[in-house]
Design an enzyme around this catalytic site. Sequence first.
Site, PDB file in Angstrom:
ATOM      1  CE1 TYR A 186      -3.985   2.903   0.720  1.00  0.00           C
ATOM      2  CE2 TYR A 186      -2.315   3.044   2.853  1.00  0.00           C
ATOM      3  CZ  TYR A 186      -3.361   2.877   1.665  1.00  0.00           C
ATOM      4  OH  TYR A 186      -3.968   4.215   2.147  1.00  0.00           O
ATOM      5  CB  THR A 188       0.845   4.736   4.400  1.00  0.00           C
ATOM      6  OG1 THR A 188       0.692   3.688   4.294  1.00  0.00           O
ATOM      7  CG2 THR A 188       0.287   5.717   3.703  1.00  0.00           C
ATOM      8  CE  LYS A 189       0.325  -0.096   6.020  1.00  0.00           C
ATOM      9  NZ  LYS A 189      -0.732  -1.003   5.885  1.00  0.00           N
ATOM     10  CG  ASN A 190       8.372   0.026   6.304  1.00  0.00           C
ATOM     11  OD1 ASN A 190       7.244   0.766   6.385  1.00  0.00           O
ATOM     12  ND2 ASN A 190       9.177  -0.788   6.653  1.00  0.00           N
TER      13      ASN A 190
END
Length: 387
Positions: A186, A188-190
């Site tokens: 997604y 916003t993920k790393n």
Amino acid sequence: MSTSAGQTTVPFSLPSFAAEVGDAVVKVLDSGWVTTGPQTAEFEQDFADFLGAEHVVAVASCTAAIELSLRALELPPGSAVLTPSLTFCGAINAILHAGHRPVLVDIDEDTLVPSPATVEAAAARARPAAMVVQNQAGYPVDVPALAGAAGLDRSRVVEDVAHGPGAARGGVPVGADSQAACFSFYATKNLPIGEGGAVATRDAAFAERVRSLRLHGMSKDSWRRYLPGGSWSYDVKKLGLKANMTDVQAAIGRAQLHALPEWQRRRAELAARYDEALRGLPGVVLPQRDLGDGVQHAWHLYQVRVPGREAVITELEKAGVSTSVHFIPAHQLTVYRDLLDDHELGPLPATDRVAEGLLSLPLYPRLGDAAQDRVVDALAGALRSRG
Ligand SMILES: *Cc1c(COP(=O)(O)O)cnc(C)c1O
């Protein structure tokens, strides 16, 4: 964006994209094959290599990864599945959509993840057939210890590692030794792709079940039917989902993977800077984690606890600093209060105590030192103005 003071705001999150992403996408579009195909297979191999995992199946989202994993475990319908209440709603929905009953687990007040004691207490409320664990903020849970406390074999544990990759325990990367480690790509993920997910597993037969279930339950996907020697024929043996990853996403993911180690390094550096700057700030409780013994944090989030959170968030907004909250516990949300029985909902005293003060500060590779210093100053100011 500008604040009234004329300063630019510090967003809560900004995705990083590697320089090669644009070319990689154009190549896929030009290739004439844009859905699940060769790029997806390459991404699965690249990600497996990165994790040290035996098998990776790329899917549409982490939520889908959790549901597919639960379905691939082939539990009796309506099984009790332990999960922390302090998690993302998608993870709870996945349990319900797979036909099972979430049984909410309390957390340890310091680490924000379940402890063997809280798991044991939840397992006494309903005998679990499986458990979903979650690496809150990127802090890797001790899977064998929690499985033992639940009376479950490790093969019945689905790991929600939306807040990984990049974490390790006992020197072993999260996902390298899992029945089902579920990742999110997604925005916003790393490892941001925009949308996407993956299941990493050490179990070849399980991987094949997830592979089939991600595309309706078909015995062969269209790429495998299209390959030389492939045929039009297929069977549908189990009821699956439409949750495959496209080759466009996979090509982005492959390009992104090259940059991930550097991004992880920057996340850890920023977390250490927060630790240093916020230590001793009156009223703030910093994240506590046991980082000895081969434990590596993935640093997806930097969560603090503050008194008077609503007012603090407003003050931070005024100072041009955006924050977030992870999470509103599931047992406080309407749909689960409607759908779950009392013994499934709690009691969860530590979650209730902790959740009302949780605050996530900006933490992402593109956050510069100066912007981070503004976050720290704004937080100090907001806490001071509370008196
Ligand atoms: C983001 C997140 C998910 C869902 O990931 P998607 O890829 O958006 O489905 C699941 N669990 C946790 C803990 C998350 O933070």
